[in-house]
Design a protein around this motif. Sequence first.
Motif, short mmCIF file in Angstrom:
data_model
loop_
_atom_site.label_atom_id
_atom_site.label_comp_id
_atom_site.label_asym_id
_atom_site.label_seq_id
_atom_site.Cartn_x
_atom_site.Cartn_y
_atom_site.Cartn_z
N ILE A 99 7.20 9.68 9.84
CA ILE A 99 7.15 9.76 8.38
C ILE A 99 7.10 8.36 7.77
CG2 ILE A 99 8.41 10.48 6.32
CD1 ILE A 99 9.54 12.79 8.01
N VAL A 100 7.96 7.46 8.25
CA VAL A 100 7.98 6.09 7.73
C VAL A 100 6.68 5.38 8.04
CG1 VAL A 100 9.11 3.84 7.98
CG2 VAL A 100 10.49 5.91 7.77
N GLN A 101 6.15 5.59 9.23
CA GLN A 101 4.88 4.98 9.62
C GLN A 101 3.78 5.29 8.61
OE1 GLN A 101 3.74 5.86 13.62
NE2 GLN A 101 1.59 5.47 13.28
N GLU A 102 3.67 6.55 8.24
CA GLU A 102 2.64 6.94 7.28
C GLU A 102 2.97 6.46 5.86
OE1 GLU A 102 -0.01 8.25 8.56
OE2 GLU A 102 0.94 8.38 10.53
N ALA A 103 4.26 6.52 5.49
CA ALA A 103 4.65 6.13 4.14
C ALA A 103 4.45 4.64 3.91
CB ALA A 103 6.12 6.51 3.89
N VAL A 104 4.68 3.81 4.92
CA VAL A 104 4.51 2.36 4.78
C VAL A 104 3.05 2.01 4.52
CG1 VAL A 104 4.56 0.21 6.11
CG2 VAL A 104 6.56 1.69 6.05
N LEU A 105 2.14 2.74 5.15
CA LEU A 105 0.71 2.45 4.99
C LEU A 105 0.09 3.23 3.84
CD1 LEU A 105 -0.35 2.47 8.75
CD2 LEU A 105 0.11 0.50 7.28
N THR A 140 -5.69 6.89 2.22
CA THR A 140 -4.51 6.76 1.38
C THR A 140 -4.00 8.13 0.97
OG1 THR A 140 -5.92 6.58 -0.58
CG2 THR A 140 -5.26 4.53 0.49
N ALA A 141 -2.70 8.15 0.65
CA ALA A 141 -2.08 9.38 0.19
C ALA A 141 -2.54 9.68 -1.22
CB ALA A 141 -0.56 9.24 0.24
N PRO A 163 0.81 -1.23 0.00
CA PRO A 163 0.00 0.00 0.00
C PRO A 163 0.84 1.27 0.00
CG PRO A 163 0.08 -0.94 2.20
CD PRO A 163 0.79 -1.91 1.31
N GLY A 164 2.09 1.15 0.44
CA GLY A 164 2.96 2.32 0.53
C GLY A 164 4.29 2.10 -0.16
N VAL A 165 5.37 2.36 0.54
CA VAL A 165 6.69 2.34 -0.07
C VAL A 165 7.36 0.97 -0.02
CG1 VAL A 165 7.08 4.78 0.36
CG2 VAL A 165 7.76 3.10 2.09
N ILE A 166 6.82 0.03 0.76
CA ILE A 166 7.40 -1.31 0.86
C ILE A 166 6.29 -2.34 0.82
CG2 ILE A 166 9.46 -0.61 2.17
CD1 ILE A 166 7.96 -1.60 4.72
N ARG A 180 -0.25 6.50 3.62
CA ARG A 180 -1.02 7.61 4.13
C ARG A 180 -0.29 8.92 3.85
NH1 ARG A 180 -2.39 5.46 10.16
NH2 ARG A 180 -3.70 7.32 10.26
N PRO A 181 -1.01 10.03 3.76
CA PRO A 181 -0.35 11.32 3.55
C PRO A 181 0.46 11.74 4.77
CG PRO A 181 -2.70 11.62 3.93
CD PRO A 181 -2.48 10.14 3.80
N VAL A 182 1.58 12.37 4.52
CA VAL A 182 2.44 12.89 5.59
C VAL A 182 2.16 14.39 5.72
CG1 VAL A 182 4.80 13.28 6.35
CG2 VAL A 182 4.19 11.14 5.20
N ARG A 183 1.77 14.80 6.90
CA ARG A 183 1.47 16.22 7.15
C ARG A 183 2.50 16.78 8.12
NH1 ARG A 183 -3.58 13.66 6.90
NH2 ARG A 183 -4.89 14.42 5.20
N VAL A 184 2.98 17.96 7.82
CA VAL A 184 4.08 18.54 8.58
C VAL A 184 3.67 18.83 10.01
CG1 VAL A 184 5.64 20.52 8.76
CG2 VAL A 184 5.16 19.51 6.52
#
Length: 412
Positions: free
Chosen positions: A177-183, A403-404, A70-73, A185-189
């Motif tokens: 950041i990794v937590q959201e990217a793996v799933l 999802t992002a 679903p994400g980067v891995i 999901r959008p990363v918000r600052v």
Amino acid sequence: MTQDAGWGGGAQGGGPPGGYGPYGGGGPPYGGGTPPPYGGQPPYGGSPPPYGSGPPPDWGGWSRPRGPKPGVIPLSPLTLGEILSGAFQTLGRHWQQVLGIAVAVYGTALLVSVGAVAVAYAAVGDRLSAVVDTPDDSTPAWADLRPLVIAFVCLWIVVTAAMLLATSMMQACCPVIVQEAVLGRPVRVGPTLLRALSRVAAVAGTVFLSGLIALVPVLLFIAGVVSTIVTVIALGAWDPAGWLIPLGFLGALILTPLAIWLWVQFSLAPAVVVVESRGPVDALRRSAELVRGSWWRICGISLLAFVIASVAGLVLQQLLNVLGMFPSAFGFGSEEFRHEPTTSEIFITASGYLIVVLVSQLVSQIFSTTFPQLVLNLLYIDQRIRTEDLAPALISAASTAPTAPAAPPGGP
């Protein structure tokens, strides 16, 4: 509101409440909801973990099937290529957020450093002028040098502390950041900074303790050798420097592998602090548990990540430093600098070059700090997938998480 499946401490019993998100220590991200449904155990009726430590299943000559991505891995045990690719994809997909967070963190540290320089100059500027204006045939008075030395030491302490806190803040942001990217999901600052800020003190404590523990054997040996040298010389027995000093360096060199081993053992602790909301000491124990049995793999991948980040950061820094090699960029090529420059002209030129150096160091620091931490956080997830069967909980969390937005055509 959609609730996310939680995954805290896994088979080890979970972390204390306080985390949030799909793999925090306290369940759903926004309060309320049901407790984590898996607790580190297989969610589908007690079947054996598909990615556990037992003998691998027979896939009939085919390679093990990969989990969904679903994400980067992919949500299954990761290869070296997938870990590095996941780190690069995280930077590629969320570079704006990563850059924004890094600029906010290191920019704050830079402002603190500049403010400290301004305060120091206001306090001892007259002494600096007296030292600079000292004739060439005489030496500056100690009464003028002493305040400058004290101001420099204080300035060094403030700048070092600011940069260490900034680095700890980035190490607290990377797991989020990794937590959201793996799933996916959008990363918000904003939320990322807020969550990291709540854990930055624990991360700083963890980094300090792990570094201290790793360096203790070497420092103790060196201190012992130095103490022996001082004692023997004070007693006037004989001059030991000829063989004790080389012995000290040899002992430190021999103990260096122990320091490296300890560093790898504790390398996943910052991720544990943020993801599982654990304290520094508990995070060090948890990291050692996760690393057990995979030390060489984690050491090799971590070392490769640091080499990649160092080389890339050095290249970026050198490219920006090229600007400082052109004097005309700061006025030396203009007509007014054809004569001997005054003190103010030298100050302007030096300030311009210093700005270029600071910017290049900032860019290099952002990449060399962020990329290895992204790799270490992916290793943390990989170890939990391998040892605690985390993949089903991740798959469930990814299926219910927002999802992002899709990347634009031709983008990362």
